[in-house]
Design a protein around this motif. Structure first.
Motif, PDB file in Angstrom:
ATOM      1  N   LEU A 101       0.747  -1.043  -0.085  1.00  0.00           N
ATOM      2  CA  LEU A 101      -0.077   0.105   0.103  1.00  0.00           C
ATOM      3  C   LEU A 101       0.824   1.267   0.041  1.00  0.00           C
ATOM      4  N   ALA A 102       1.843   1.220   0.937  1.00  0.00           N
ATOM      5  CA  ALA A 102       2.549   2.117   1.157  1.00  0.00           C
ATOM      6  C   ALA A 102       3.536   2.595  -0.569  1.00  0.00           C
ATOM      7  N   LEU A 103       4.004   1.618  -0.980  1.00  0.00           N
ATOM      8  CA  LEU A 103       4.542   1.772  -2.343  1.00  0.00           C
ATOM      9  C   LEU A 103       3.559   2.187  -3.407  1.00  0.00           C
ATOM     10  N   THR A 104       2.411   1.751  -3.460  1.00  0.00           N
ATOM     11  CA  THR A 104       1.468   2.031  -4.143  1.00  0.00           C
ATOM     12  C   THR A 104       1.087   3.764  -4.020  1.00  0.00           C
ATOM     13  N   ALA A 121       9.862   2.523 -13.203  1.00  0.00           N
ATOM     14  CA  ALA A 121       8.923   1.839 -12.833  1.00  0.00           C
ATOM     15  C   ALA A 121       9.658   0.374 -13.010  1.00  0.00           C
ATOM     16  N   GLN A 122      10.818   0.170 -13.754  1.00  0.00           N
ATOM     17  CA  GLN A 122      11.362  -1.050 -13.809  1.00  0.00           C
ATOM     18  C   GLN A 122      12.471  -1.073 -12.932  1.00  0.00           C
ATOM     19  N   ALA A 123      12.740  -0.097 -11.986  1.00  0.00           N
ATOM     20  CA  ALA A 123      14.032  -0.272 -11.128  1.00  0.00           C
ATOM     21  C   ALA A 123      13.646  -1.150  -9.805  1.00  0.00           C
ATOM     22  N   SER A 141      14.639  -7.717  -1.821  1.00  0.00           N
ATOM     23  CA  SER A 141      14.223  -7.246  -2.916  1.00  0.00           C
ATOM     24  C   SER A 141      12.788  -7.531  -3.164  1.00  0.00           C
ATOM     25  N   TRP A 142      11.784  -6.454  -3.504  1.00  0.00           N
ATOM     26  CA  TRP A 142      10.571  -6.445  -3.430  1.00  0.00           C
ATOM     27  C   TRP A 142       9.916  -6.285  -4.766  1.00  0.00           C
ATOM     28  N   SER A 147       5.858  -4.150 -10.928  1.00  0.00           N
ATOM     29  CA  SER A 147       5.277  -5.515 -10.651  1.00  0.00           C
ATOM     30  C   SER A 147       4.232  -5.193  -9.513  1.00  0.00           C
ATOM     31  N   ILE A 148       4.225  -4.226  -8.840  1.00  0.00           N
ATOM     32  CA  ILE A 148       3.117  -3.870  -7.729  1.00  0.00           C
ATOM     33  C   ILE A 148       1.682  -3.932  -8.352  1.00  0.00           C
TER      34      ILE A 148
END
Length: 150
Positions: A101-104, A121-123, A141-142, A147-148
């Motif tokens: 959620l935080a990354l979104t 977005a690919q990093a 690695s997340w 990918s999110i």
């Protein structure tokens, strides 16, 4: 936190940072209100230490260049040495559950940067779980911001 609601996200840019530059240094300080569910994101050339409370439940992040050409680095303070192992385990569980959620929220808030520099977005996203307890102190690695959302 729960499900991402854009209307609950409030974004502030610090002096010297705009919606599209710079990439480096660019630091993100994400905090929230347990009462309202509001998310508060400050984007600047340094972290917004004045927005951080003693419980240290913020998500800190920023773009970096090192061995990998460009990556997004996250720092999560699991215990700060103040909690017993059971409390650290619970905080670890909460951070892991809420991090997507935080990354979104970060990607949504900084969408103009991602639109201007689509390669971001690919990093890789590298997450540092910081803890005095070895079982919680790790680097993982997340995936990527792309990918999110897939």
């Amino acid at each position: 936190m729960g499900h991402f609601k854009p209307e609950k996200l409030f974004v502030e840019y610090m002096v010297g940072v705009t919606a599209t530059e710079p990439i480096i240094p660019r630091r993100y300080t994400l905090t929230h209100s347990d009462l309202t569910g509001d998310l508060f994101l400050t984007i600047g050339s340094h972290y917004a230490w004045d927005k951080i409370n003693p419980t240290r439940d913020e998500v800190l992040g920023g773009w970096k260049i090192k061995e990998i050409p460009l990556y997004y680095c996250v720092y999560l303070h699991i215990d700060q040495g103040q909690y017993h192992q059971t409390a650290a385990a619970k905080r670890n569980e909460i951070f892991r559950r809420e991090l997507p959620l935080a990354l979104t929220a970060i990607k949504y808030a900084d969408k103009l940067l991602f639109n201007t520099f689509p390669h971001l977005a690919q990093a890789p996203i590298i997450v540092n779980f910081m803890s005095a307890f070895p079982q919680f102190a790790r680097q993982e690695s997340w995936g990527t911001f792309q990918s999110i959302f897939t």
